[in-house]
Design a protein around this motif. Structure first.
Motif, PDB file in Angstrom:
ATOM      1  N   GLY A  14       0.830  -1.192   0.000  1.00 17.49           N
ATOM      2  CA  GLY A  14       0.000   0.000   0.000  1.00 17.49           C
ATOM      3  C   GLY A  14       0.870   1.251   0.000  1.00 17.49           C
ATOM      4  O   GLY A  14       2.095   1.194  -0.056  1.00 17.49           O
ATOM      5  N   GLY A  15       0.210   2.395   0.071  1.00 21.94           N
ATOM      6  CA  GLY A  15       0.927   3.653   0.232  1.00 21.94           C
ATOM      7  C   GLY A  15       1.402   4.320  -1.040  1.00 21.94           C
ATOM      8  O   GLY A  15       2.170   5.286  -0.974  1.00 21.94           O
ATOM      9  N   ASP A  16       0.957   3.840  -2.209  1.00 26.61           N
ATOM     10  CA  ASP A  16       1.426   4.460  -3.452  1.00 26.61           C
ATOM     11  C   ASP A  16       0.548   5.660  -3.808  1.00 26.61           C
ATOM     12  O   ASP A  16      -0.330   5.590  -4.670  1.00 26.61           O
ATOM     13  N   VAL A  17       0.799   6.769  -3.129  1.00 28.15           N
ATOM     14  CA  VAL A  17       0.065   8.003  -3.420  1.00 28.15           C
ATOM     15  C   VAL A  17       0.731   8.782  -4.551  1.00 28.15           C
ATOM     16  O   VAL A  17       0.142   9.724  -5.092  1.00 28.15           O
ATOM     17  N   TYR A  18       1.943   8.387  -4.921  1.00 28.85           N
ATOM     18  CA  TYR A  18       2.731   9.184  -5.861  1.00 28.85           C
ATOM     19  C   TYR A  18       2.210   9.102  -7.289  1.00 28.85           C
ATOM     20  O   TYR A  18       2.374  10.044  -8.071  1.00 28.85           O
ATOM     21  N   LEU A  26      -7.000  10.135  -0.151  1.00 25.33           N
ATOM     22  CA  LEU A  26      -7.112   9.571   1.193  1.00 25.33           C
ATOM     23  C   LEU A  26      -6.534   8.166   1.134  1.00 25.33           C
ATOM     24  O   LEU A  26      -7.121   7.264   0.536  1.00 25.33           O
ATOM     25  N   ASP A  27      -5.378   7.981   1.750  1.00 25.17           N
ATOM     26  CA  ASP A  27      -4.672   6.705   1.661  1.00 25.17           C
ATOM     27  C   ASP A  27      -5.057   5.809   2.835  1.00 25.17           C
ATOM     28  O   ASP A  27      -4.583   5.993   3.953  1.00 25.17           O
ATOM     29  N   LEU A  28      -5.917   4.836   2.566  1.00 30.40           N
ATOM     30  CA  LEU A  28      -6.298   3.828   3.559  1.00 30.40           C
ATOM     31  C   LEU A  28      -5.625   2.497   3.259  1.00 30.40           C
ATOM     32  O   LEU A  28      -5.973   1.477   3.842  1.00 30.40           O
ATOM     33  N   SER A  29      -4.648   2.519   2.354  1.00 36.57           N
ATOM     34  CA  SER A  29      -3.965   1.288   1.952  1.00 36.57           C
ATOM     35  C   SER A  29      -2.729   1.003   2.792  1.00 36.57           C
ATOM     36  O   SER A  29      -2.230  -0.122   2.796  1.00 36.57           O
ATOM     37  N   ALA A  30      -2.200   2.007   3.491  1.00 42.02           N
ATOM     38  CA  ALA A  30      -1.007   1.842   4.331  1.00 42.02           C
ATOM     39  C   ALA A  30      -1.395   2.052   5.790  1.00 42.02           C
ATOM     40  O   ALA A  30      -2.149   2.976   6.113  1.00 42.02           O
ATOM     41  N   ASN A  31      -0.867   1.194   6.663  1.00 41.17           N
ATOM     42  CA  ASN A  31      -1.282   1.184   8.070  1.00 41.17           C
ATOM     43  C   ASN A  31      -0.484   2.197   8.892  1.00 41.17           C
ATOM     44  O   ASN A  31       0.391   1.842   9.678  1.00 41.17           O
ATOM     45  N   VAL A  32      -0.809   3.467   8.716  1.00 39.08           N
ATOM     46  CA  VAL A  32      -0.041   4.547   9.337  1.00 39.08           C
ATOM     47  C   VAL A  32      -0.922   5.307  10.322  1.00 39.08           C
ATOM     48  O   VAL A  32      -2.070   5.649  10.022  1.00 39.08           O
ATOM     49  N   ASN A  33      -0.381   5.577  11.502  1.00 40.81           N
ATOM     50  CA  ASN A  33      -1.079   6.343  12.532  1.00 40.81           C
ATOM     51  C   ASN A  33      -1.479   7.717  11.979  1.00 40.81           C
ATOM     52  O   ASN A  33      -0.628   8.458  11.482  1.00 40.81           O
ATOM     53  N   PRO A  34      -2.764   8.094  12.073  1.00 41.93           N
ATOM     54  CA  PRO A  34      -3.198   9.380  11.512  1.00 41.93           C
ATOM     55  C   PRO A  34      -2.991  10.571  12.443  1.00 41.93           C
ATOM     56  O   PRO A  34      -3.278  11.705  12.054  1.00 41.93           O
ATOM     57  N   GLU A  35      -2.512  10.336  13.671  1.00 46.05           N
ATOM     58  CA  GLU A  35      -2.344  11.444  14.614  1.00 46.05           C
ATOM     59  C   GLU A  35      -1.316  12.451  14.098  1.00 46.05           C
ATOM     60  O   GLU A  35      -0.350  12.092  13.420  1.00 46.05           O
ATOM     61  N   ASP A  36      -1.512  13.708  14.437  1.00 46.85           N
ATOM     62  CA  ASP A  36      -0.586  14.756  14.020  1.00 46.85           C
ATOM     63  C   ASP A  36       0.773  14.573  14.696  1.00 46.85           C
ATOM     64  O   ASP A  36       0.861  14.112  15.840  1.00 46.85           O
TER      65      ASP A  36
END
Length: 374
Positions: A14-18, A26-36
């Motif tokens: 996941g994570g191919d926003v480029y 809105l990238d929901l494919s990579a498991n990344v914490n959304p907190e600032d």
């Protein structure tokens, strides 16, 4: 121009926003914490950049000290500095660890890079494929099946597991894992435990403490996804077998972690309020997202998870992914994972406003299914 690197496909992860044409993806494919990102980290950037004018400390003393303090504070563990090995992300550390083995057993579904690393190093792989599970816990049934596989393969030197597991968010029952660990140690089989998402578990469900008594357990952790900085590429290996970590270090290049990443990682580990808020908010959001996805009718199955992502199933998942991509929303297809295949997908749990955007898009692009939450 073709931007694909030979041997890699954008569909592998996941994570191919480029490559996406929309700026508001809105990238929901990579498991990344959304907190600032904590404000203290922004304030520290000028000093970190000045430090980056120097080569990294080859021993990473400051970073390892902060990791040891973090483990003492978070999990009550006393860890010596020589039992910590920093690296350029969990994937890099796992790749180096797998390169030391003769043959490897893995339970699927699993992160695709385990098998890719074995292929890269010419290491034979054995597999235990389990069907998607309605329970959130892996227990005696899975442990027994793995023991049987190990008995069948006397040359297997390592078992790789993930806790909680990627892509389905399952966690190990501690007693079942303890029994499996004792079995492996008696046979001289090392367990490589990918604990990339373990920060999302409450302390009593983690497995790190077993490594203090069992030198055949090596735990690999990431310092990026939970802290919302996957581009930083920073992780570490933990083992009470200091000789093993010396061998592992020998498979890595010098200065595997840059000065900037090491300095920022040391600061991340001190952000106690951020860590607690991230864990607490994810627990609340995961329940909210699970209920909302079930009620949306877009998926036939929404599987329970212990991490910051949910595995789902729909016969129309690939078409749904394509339609949502047109709406600027990326989901992770799992069709490239042998134990799952087409129809399965993964969705990262993010903020409430992200859920609202996803639900609006689902209502406009997906047919209604009869949804189950096992």
């Amino acid at each position: 121009m073709d931007r694909t690197i030979k041997g890699r496909s954008r569909g592998d992860h996941g994570g191919d926003v480029y490559s996406h044409p929309r700026a508001d993806v809105l990238d929901l494919s990579a498991n990344v914490n959304p907190e600032d990102i904590p404000s203290a980290l922004w304030d520290a950037l000028p000093e970190l950049l000045r430090e980056a004018r120097r080569y990294p400390d080859l021993e990473y003393q400051a970073l390892r000290q902060q990791i040891a303090r973090y483990l003492q504070r978070e999990e009550g563990l006393q860890v010596r500095l020589n039992q910590i090995l920093p690296g350029n992300g969990a994937v890099s550390l796992l790749d180096a660890a797998l390169s030391l083995e003769r043959q490897v057993l893995m339970m699927r579904p699993a992160f695709s890079e385990y098998e890719a690393s074995c292929r890269r190093h010419g290491i034979p792989c054995h597999f235990l494929d389990r069907p998607p599970k309605s329970s959130v816990v892996l227990g005696d049934a899975e442990a027994t099946a793995l023991k049987d596989k190990l008995r069948e393969g006397p040359d297997i030197s390592a078992l790789i597991l993930c806790h909680p597991n990627n892509p389905d968010g399952k966690r190990w029952d501690r007693q079942s894992f303890s029994d499996l660990l004792a079995f492996c140690q008696a046979r001289g089989v090392r367990i490589l435990l990918d604990a990339t998402f373990s920060e999302y578990l409450p302390q009593e469900q983690r497995l790190t403490d077993y490594g203090r008594q069992h030198p055949f357990l090596v735990e690999i952790r990431a310092l990026t996804k939970f802290f919302g900085l996957p581009g930083l590429r920073l992780g570490y290996a933990l083992s009470s077998d200091e000789g093993y970590l010396e061998k592992l270090s020998g498979r890595m290049t010098p200065w595997a972690v840059g000065t900037f990443a090491a300095g920022l990682g040391s600061l991340l580990l001190q952000e106690e309020a951020f860590i607690e808020k991230s864990r607490r908010d994810n627990e609340t959001r995961r329940l909210l997202w699970t209920k909302a996805l079930v009620q949306s009718g877009a998926f036939e199955r929404v599987y329970p998870s212990c991490a910051n992502f949910l595995m789902v199933y729909s016969k129309e998942f690939e078409a749904l992914c394509a339609n949502l991509s047109h709406e600027g929303i990326l989901l992770r297809s799992l069709k490239n994972l042998p134990a799952l295949g087409e129809g399965y997908g993964r969705i990262c749990v993010k903020k409430e406003e992200d859920l609202s955007r996803l639900l609006r898009a689902l209502a406009s692009v997906s047919p209604k299914n009869s949804t189950e939450s096992p």
